[in-house]
Scaffold this motif. Structure first.
Motif, PDB file in Angstrom:
ATOM      1  N   ALA A  93       2.207  12.290   3.670  1.00 39.72           N
ATOM      2  CA  ALA A  93       1.708  11.248   4.604  1.00 39.72           C
ATOM      3  C   ALA A  93       0.840  10.228   4.524  1.00 39.72           C
ATOM      4  O   ALA A  93      -0.202  10.850   4.106  1.00 39.72           O
ATOM      5  N   GLN A  94       1.089   9.156   4.947  1.00 41.93           N
ATOM      6  CA  GLN A  94      -0.415   8.124   4.605  1.00 41.93           C
ATOM      7  C   GLN A  94      -0.833   7.646   5.994  1.00 41.93           C
ATOM      8  O   GLN A  94       0.549   6.800   6.696  1.00 41.93           O
ATOM      9  N   HIS A  95      -2.001   7.167   5.956  1.00 42.07           N
ATOM     10  CA  HIS A  95      -2.085   6.583   6.967  1.00 42.07           C
ATOM     11  C   HIS A  95      -2.795   5.428   6.841  1.00 42.07           C
ATOM     12  O   HIS A  95      -3.709   4.770   5.423  1.00 42.07           O
ATOM     13  N   ILE A  96      -2.504   4.188   7.433  1.00 37.96           N
ATOM     14  CA  ILE A  96      -3.154   2.724   6.702  1.00 37.96           C
ATOM     15  C   ILE A  96      -4.141   2.625   7.904  1.00 37.96           C
ATOM     16  O   ILE A  96      -2.696   2.290   9.673  1.00 37.96           O
ATOM     17  N   SER A  97      -4.930   2.500   8.385  1.00 40.80           N
ATOM     18  CA  SER A  97      -5.525   1.484   9.456  1.00 40.80           C
ATOM     19  C   SER A  97      -5.647  -0.255   9.051  1.00 40.80           C
ATOM     20  O   SER A  97      -6.736  -0.577   7.713  1.00 40.80           O
ATOM     21  N   ALA A  98      -5.506  -1.004   9.464  1.00 43.10           N
ATOM     22  CA  ALA A  98      -4.794  -2.352   9.432  1.00 43.10           C
ATOM     23  C   ALA A  98      -6.362  -3.440   8.897  1.00 43.10           C
ATOM     24  O   ALA A  98      -6.747  -4.315   8.363  1.00 43.10           O
ATOM     25  N   GLY A  99      -6.585  -3.034  10.631  1.00 43.15           N
ATOM     26  CA  GLY A  99      -8.464  -3.537  10.598  1.00 43.15           C
ATOM     27  C   GLY A  99      -8.268  -5.115  10.518  1.00 43.15           C
ATOM     28  O   GLY A  99      -6.675  -5.578  11.277  1.00 43.15           O
ATOM     29  N   SER A 100      -8.946  -5.168   9.992  1.00 41.51           N
ATOM     30  CA  SER A 100      -8.803  -6.770  10.004  1.00 41.51           C
ATOM     31  C   SER A 100      -8.641  -7.848   9.592  1.00 41.51           C
ATOM     32  O   SER A 100      -7.674  -8.630   9.052  1.00 41.51           O
ATOM     33  N   GLY A 101      -7.219  -6.596   8.641  1.00 40.53           N
ATOM     34  CA  GLY A 101      -6.556  -7.456   8.064  1.00 40.53           C
ATOM     35  C   GLY A 101      -6.199  -7.007   6.484  1.00 40.53           C
ATOM     36  O   GLY A 101      -6.963  -6.698   5.779  1.00 40.53           O
ATOM     37  N   VAL A 102      -4.620  -6.855   6.015  1.00 42.22           N
ATOM     38  CA  VAL A 102      -4.657  -5.966   4.723  1.00 42.22           C
ATOM     39  C   VAL A 102      -3.196  -6.758   4.265  1.00 42.22           C
ATOM     40  O   VAL A 102      -2.334  -6.705   5.255  1.00 42.22           O
TER      41      VAL A 102
END
Length: 237
Positions: A93-102
């Motif tokens: 599994a992969q988790h991405i926290s996009a936050g301020s922008g990615v």
């Protein structure tokens, strides 16, 4: 009292082009108001099958938590924070926290001549805090999957903490013994493969069970299920 709704595989939204078949629990393609169609905290839940060498080129996300479960094949992931390519394989599994922008890309690691598709179940949830630094992390759960039973993939106390409080993701491999899954104010159970019995319903690959005010779920049969529990909705009912 618990209430349940079943969405059959054939009734889910389907979107297809020459390279991707996307089977969606919510209408996601071309929809820019995902929160309006959310269930609990879950505002996107796509089961994508991607052709060899194909995928999603560089695109932008902001203030969203993305969790991808690789069912078959492998994905090459690359984002704007690094030139490094990360390979995420079946059972990971992969988790991405996009936050301020990615900006990132997700491409089938199998080349055009490999003949290998990749299957990914991807979920989106809203971030609690906006504008945080972007991050991503992967974890290999292949041994947990092989052992059978239920294990936590994301959320509090798991290898992949989320930036959305009150949400957690579990995977269960149901075989000879029944499996007990936790409940919450909102639950979203998805059958990845096989046939299972839960809440008096027979569910097969691609079927969804949505529940409200659920204490727990007893699952029997044979198959793999992906189970979100959420303690609230984006917009309270």
């Amino acid at each position: 009292m618990s209430t349940f709704t079943v969405i059959r595989s054939a009734d889910r939204d389907h979107w297809r082009d020459s390279a991707i078949l996307s089977r969606q629990s919510f209408p996601a393609t071309g929809n820019f108001d995902l929160e309006a169609n959310a269930f609990g905290l879950l505002m996107m839940h796509n089961d994508d099958i991607v052709s060899p060498g194909e995928g999603f080129d560089m695109h932008f996300h902001k203030d969203v938590e993305i969790l991808s479960w690789i069912v078959d094949g492998a994905v090459h992931h690359r984002d704007s924070g690094s030139d490094e390519i990360t390979e995420v394989r079946a059972g990971m599994a992969q988790h991405i926290s996009a936050g301020s922008g990615v900006r990132h890309s997700e491409v089938n690691a199998g080349g055009y001549t490999s003949g290998r598709t990749v299957r990914v179940v991807q979920s989106w949830l809203p971030a609690d805090e906006k504008g945080t630094p972007p991050s991503h992390k992967s974890h290999d759960f292949a041994a947990d999957l092989a052992a059978g039973g239920v294990f936590q993939v994301a959320g509090p106390g798991s290898p992949l903490p989320l930036g959305t409080t009150g949400a957690a993701l579990y995977i269960a491999r149901v075989d000879a013994a029944p499996v007990t899954l936790p409940g919450s104010a909102y639950v979203h159970l998805y059958v990845i493969d096989g046939e299972v019995e839960v809440a008096g319903e027979t569910l097969r690959e691609g079927d969804v069970l949505r529940g409200r005010d659920v204490e727990k779920l007893e699952v029997t049969g044979q198959g793999q299920v992906l189970h979100w529990v959420m303690d609230r909705a984006i917009t309270p009912a």
